[in-house]
Write a protein that holds these residues in place. Structure first.
Motif, PDB file in Angstrom:
ATOM      1  N   CYS A   1      59.626  96.367 -33.650  1.00 11.60           N
ATOM      2  CA  CYS A   1      58.360  96.814 -33.518  1.00 11.60           C
ATOM      3  C   CYS A   1      57.403  96.006 -32.571  1.00 11.60           C
ATOM      4  CB  CYS A   1      57.644  97.030 -34.780  1.00 11.60           C
ATOM      5  SG  CYS A   1      58.611  98.525 -35.710  1.00 11.60           S
ATOM      6  N   LEU A   2      57.415  94.689 -32.925  1.00 10.27           N
ATOM      7  CA  LEU A   2      56.723  93.760 -31.971  1.00 10.27           C
ATOM      8  C   LEU A   2      57.155  93.776 -30.366  1.00 10.27           C
ATOM      9  CD1 LEU A   2      56.498  90.597 -34.310  1.00 10.27           C
ATOM     10  CD2 LEU A   2      54.543  91.712 -33.201  1.00 10.27           C
ATOM     11  N   ASP A   3      58.470  93.923 -30.222  1.00  7.29           N
ATOM     12  CA  ASP A   3      58.911  93.894 -28.922  1.00  7.29           C
ATOM     13  C   ASP A   3      58.502  95.307 -28.109  1.00  7.29           C
ATOM     14  OD1 ASP A   3      60.473  91.481 -29.201  1.00  7.29           O
ATOM     15  OD2 ASP A   3      62.502  92.413 -29.451  1.00  7.29           O
ATOM     16  N   GLN A   4      58.109  96.285 -29.121  1.00  6.60           N
ATOM     17  CA  GLN A   4      57.688  97.630 -28.378  1.00  6.60           C
ATOM     18  C   GLN A   4      56.338  97.462 -27.880  1.00  6.60           C
ATOM     19  OE1 GLN A   4      58.336 100.968 -30.859  1.00  6.60           O
ATOM     20  NE2 GLN A   4      60.452 100.280 -31.181  1.00  6.60           N
ATOM     21  N   LEU A   5      55.756  96.423 -28.283  1.00  3.75           N
ATOM     22  CA  LEU A   5      54.223  96.236 -27.785  1.00  3.75           C
ATOM     23  C   LEU A   5      54.155  95.478 -26.447  1.00  3.75           C
ATOM     24  CD1 LEU A   5      52.476  94.608 -31.088  1.00  3.75           C
ATOM     25  CD2 LEU A   5      52.430  96.831 -30.134  1.00  3.75           C
ATOM     26  N   ASP A   6      52.888  95.705 -25.781  1.00  2.00           N
ATOM     27  CA  ASP A   6      52.824  95.088 -24.360  1.00  2.00           C
ATOM     28  C   ASP A   6      53.023  93.549 -24.896  1.00  2.00           C
ATOM     29  OD1 ASP A   6      50.502  93.150 -22.787  1.00  2.00           O
ATOM     30  OD2 ASP A   6      50.761  94.811 -21.555  1.00  2.00           O
ATOM     31  N   PRO A   7      53.812  92.670 -24.039  1.00  2.00           N
ATOM     32  CA  PRO A   7      54.297  91.361 -24.159  1.00  2.00           C
ATOM     33  C   PRO A   7      52.867  90.448 -24.431  1.00  2.00           C
ATOM     34  CG  PRO A   7      55.440  92.224 -22.427  1.00  2.00           C
ATOM     35  CD  PRO A   7      54.384  93.126 -22.686  1.00  2.00           C
ATOM     36  N   LYS A   8      51.864  90.824 -23.995  1.00  2.65           N
ATOM     37  CA  LYS A   8      50.614  89.807 -24.154  1.00  2.65           C
ATOM     38  C   LYS A   8      50.234  90.132 -25.394  1.00  2.65           C
ATOM     39  CE  LYS A   8      48.808  88.840 -19.508  1.00  2.65           C
ATOM     40  NZ  LYS A   8      47.537  89.118 -18.406  1.00  2.65           N
ATOM     41  N   HIS A   9      50.307  91.249 -25.857  1.00  2.00           N
ATOM     42  CA  HIS A   9      49.662  91.610 -27.129  1.00  2.00           C
ATOM     43  C   HIS A   9      50.530  91.161 -28.339  1.00  2.00           C
ATOM     44  CE1 HIS A   9      47.251  95.191 -25.216  1.00  2.00           C
ATOM     45  NE2 HIS A   9      47.079  94.130 -24.730  1.00  2.00           N
ATOM     46  N   ALA A  10      51.638  91.289 -27.841  1.00  2.00           N
ATOM     47  CA  ALA A  10      52.751  90.815 -29.068  1.00  2.00           C
ATOM     48  C   ALA A  10      52.422  89.286 -29.110  1.00  2.00           C
ATOM     49  CB  ALA A  10      54.291  91.139 -28.700  1.00  2.00           C
ATOM     50  N   GLY A  11      52.505  88.680 -28.042  1.00  3.69           N
ATOM     51  CA  GLY A  11      52.371  87.213 -28.306  1.00  3.69           C
ATOM     52  C   GLY A  11      51.199  86.845 -28.989  1.00  3.69           C
ATOM     53  N   ALA A  12      50.093  87.532 -28.717  1.00  2.00           N
ATOM     54  CA  ALA A  12      48.919  87.471 -29.399  1.00  2.00           C
ATOM     55  C   ALA A  12      48.872  87.583 -31.007  1.00  2.00           C
ATOM     56  CB  ALA A  12      47.752  88.446 -28.806  1.00  2.00           C
ATOM     57  N   VAL A  13      49.887  88.487 -31.346  1.00  2.00           N
ATOM     58  CA  VAL A  13      49.717  88.821 -32.650  1.00  2.00           C
ATOM     59  C   VAL A  13      50.903  87.843 -33.450  1.00  2.00           C
ATOM     60  CG1 VAL A  13      51.277  90.409 -34.195  1.00  2.00           C
ATOM     61  CG2 VAL A  13      49.559  91.529 -32.547  1.00  2.00           C
ATOM     62  N   ARG A  14      51.720  87.314 -32.676  1.00  2.00           N
ATOM     63  CA  ARG A  14      52.713  86.285 -33.180  1.00  2.00           C
ATOM     64  C   ARG A  14      51.970  85.046 -33.358  1.00  2.00           C
ATOM     65  NH1 ARG A  14      57.084  88.794 -29.852  1.00  2.00           N
ATOM     66  NH2 ARG A  14      58.545  89.733 -31.421  1.00  2.00           N
ATOM     67  N   THR A  15      51.083  84.584 -32.369  1.00  2.00           N
ATOM     68  CA  THR A  15      50.366  83.404 -32.302  1.00  2.00           C
ATOM     69  C   THR A  15      49.395  83.535 -33.502  1.00  2.00           C
ATOM     70  OG1 THR A  15      50.664  82.958 -30.003  1.00  2.00           O
ATOM     71  CG2 THR A  15      49.345  81.774 -30.767  1.00  2.00           C
ATOM     72  N   ALA A  16      48.697  84.487 -33.677  1.00  2.00           N
ATOM     73  CA  ALA A  16      47.554  84.628 -34.773  1.00  2.00           C
ATOM     74  C   ALA A  16      48.195  84.414 -35.878  1.00  2.00           C
ATOM     75  CB  ALA A  16      46.725  85.865 -34.496  1.00  2.00           C
ATOM     76  N   PHE A  17      49.361  85.420 -36.253  1.00  2.00           N
ATOM     77  CA  PHE A  17      49.789  85.407 -37.576  1.00  2.00           C
ATOM     78  C   PHE A  17      50.838  84.783 -37.992  1.00  2.00           C
ATOM     79  CE2 PHE A  17      47.533  89.435 -36.570  1.00  2.00           C
ATOM     80  CZ  PHE A  17      46.859  89.595 -38.096  1.00  2.00           C
ATOM     81  N   PHE A  18      51.725  83.974 -37.094  1.00  2.00           N
ATOM     82  CA  PHE A  18      52.650  83.186 -37.499  1.00  2.00           C
ATOM     83  C   PHE A  18      52.301  81.896 -37.370  1.00  2.00           C
ATOM     84  CE2 PHE A  18      56.039  86.675 -35.886  1.00  2.00           C
ATOM     85  CZ  PHE A  18      55.882  87.260 -37.007  1.00  2.00           C
ATOM     86  N   GLU A  19      51.467  81.512 -36.389  1.00  4.86           N
ATOM     87  CA  GLU A  19      50.945  80.006 -36.129  1.00  4.86           C
ATOM     88  C   GLU A  19      49.545  79.920 -36.944  1.00  4.86           C
ATOM     89  OE1 GLU A  19      52.847  77.377 -34.906  1.00  4.86           O
ATOM     90  OE2 GLU A  19      54.333  78.891 -34.975  1.00  4.86           O
ATOM     91  N   GLY A  20      48.880  80.756 -37.123  1.00  5.08           N
ATOM     92  CA  GLY A  20      47.398  80.653 -37.744  1.00  5.08           C
ATOM     93  C   GLY A  20      46.313  80.344 -36.870  1.00  5.08           C
ATOM     94  N   VAL A  21      46.637  80.675 -35.730  1.00 11.40           N
ATOM     95  CA  VAL A  21      45.369  80.385 -34.587  1.00 11.40           C
ATOM     96  C   VAL A  21      44.240  81.584 -34.823  1.00 11.40           C
ATOM     97  CG1 VAL A  21      45.110  80.295 -32.266  1.00 11.40           C
ATOM     98  CG2 VAL A  21      46.985  79.462 -32.914  1.00 11.40           C
ATOM     99  N   THR A  22      43.225  81.188 -34.730  1.00 11.37           N
ATOM    100  CA  THR A  22      42.160  81.963 -34.955  1.00 11.37           C
ATOM    101  C   THR A  22      41.944  82.820 -33.690  1.00 11.37           C
ATOM    102  OG1 THR A  22      40.521  80.521 -34.065  1.00 11.37           O
ATOM    103  CG2 THR A  22      40.694  80.413 -36.455  1.00 11.37           C
ATOM    104  N   TYR A  23      41.234  84.093 -33.937  1.00 11.40           N
ATOM    105  CA  TYR A  23      41.220  84.971 -32.685  1.00 11.40           C
ATOM    106  C   TYR A  23      40.288  84.433 -31.703  1.00 11.40           C
ATOM    107  CZ  TYR A  23      42.757  88.830 -35.664  1.00 11.40           C
ATOM    108  OH  TYR A  23      43.416  89.621 -36.341  1.00 11.40           O
ATOM    109  N   ASP A  24      39.428  83.640 -31.981  1.00 15.45           N
ATOM    110  CA  ASP A  24      38.393  82.879 -31.148  1.00 15.45           C
ATOM    111  C   ASP A  24      39.277  81.901 -30.304  1.00 15.45           C
ATOM    112  OD1 ASP A  24      35.975  82.267 -29.896  1.00 15.45           O
ATOM    113  OD2 ASP A  24      36.103  80.285 -31.358  1.00 15.45           O
ATOM    114  N   ALA A  25      40.045  80.949 -31.125  1.00 12.51           N
ATOM    115  CA  ALA A  25      40.829  79.876 -30.387  1.00 12.51           C
ATOM    116  C   ALA A  25      41.838  80.681 -29.401  1.00 12.51           C
ATOM    117  CB  ALA A  25      41.470  79.133 -31.356  1.00 12.51           C
ATOM    118  N   LEU A  26      42.606  81.835 -29.726  1.00 14.61           N
ATOM    119  CA  LEU A  26      43.396  82.393 -29.133  1.00 14.61           C
ATOM    120  C   LEU A  26      42.653  82.985 -27.881  1.00 14.61           C
ATOM    121  CD1 LEU A  26      46.410  83.343 -28.891  1.00 14.61           C
ATOM    122  CD2 LEU A  26      45.805  85.182 -30.514  1.00 14.61           C
TER     123      LEU A  26
END
Length: 184
Positions: free
Chosen positions: A131-156
């Motif tokens: 499902c993540l692979d179906q997203l725009d690559p930038k958006h999928a990368g942002a989701v992965r970074t925010a939820f798997f790495e714990g980076v805040t939206y502001d920092a991202l």
């Protein structure tokens, strides 16, 4: 034992924790601690802090198990969310940020240890990645970074160089798409 049975057992154990059943808390800990510790360690990058946060998470489970609603979330989702949020709070309190290059955001490996096949199955992970692979690559990368790495939206948003509102919109729309994909 299949994933549905495992989720049901974990949900029942959390329900028993509301009655101060220490054996139920031991069950929850035994079946989720490796996964939750992996989440904390990945965000904090400090073993001692991750252990402190993990202890805090189980203390919250003991005191707030009545807030778990199996109709709204799976037990592991509820627990991981709690571990992630506590870890991010700890990271903010020490003034640190998780530094990762934007290029890395699209291909973050999941190296966290699995608690057991009772909690998370390979099929679920493959489905989420699909499902993540179906997203725009930038958006999928942002989701992965925010939820798997714990980076805040502001920092991202700062890392990628987009306004905070744009980042929030990307994440929100992506989560809506992921929910639709996973429910299909």
């Amino acid at each position: 034992m299949d994933a549905d049975t495992s989720r049901a057992l974990l949900s029942r154990a959390i329900a028993r924790v509301t009655n101060r059943d220490s054996d139920a808390l031991k069950y929850v800990y035994r079946h989720t601690s490796a996964k939750l510790f992996g989440v904390c360690l990945r965000i904090l990058n400090d073993r001692e802090e991750a252990e402190d946060v993990l202890q805090d998470v189980y203390l919250s489970v003991w005191n707030k198990a009545d807030r778990f609603d199996p109709e709204k979330a799976s037990p592991i989702t509820w627990l991981v969310s709690m571990a992630r949020n506590r870890s991010i709070d700890k990271l903010r309190a020490r003034g640190g940020r998780v530094m990762a290059g934007v290029e890395e955001a699209e291909a973050l490996p999941d190296t966290a240890p699995l608690a057991s096949t009772l909690v998370e199955t390979d099929e679920d992970r493959l489905r989420l990645n699909g499902c993540l692979d179906q997203l725009d690559p930038k958006h999928a990368g942002a989701v992965r970074t925010a939820f798997f790495e714990g980076v805040t939206y502001d920092a991202l948003a700062q890392m990628i160089g987009v306004p905070l509102g744009t980042m929030k919109s990307w994440i929100r729309r992506s989560l809506i798409s992921l929910r639709a994909c996973l429910e299909a």
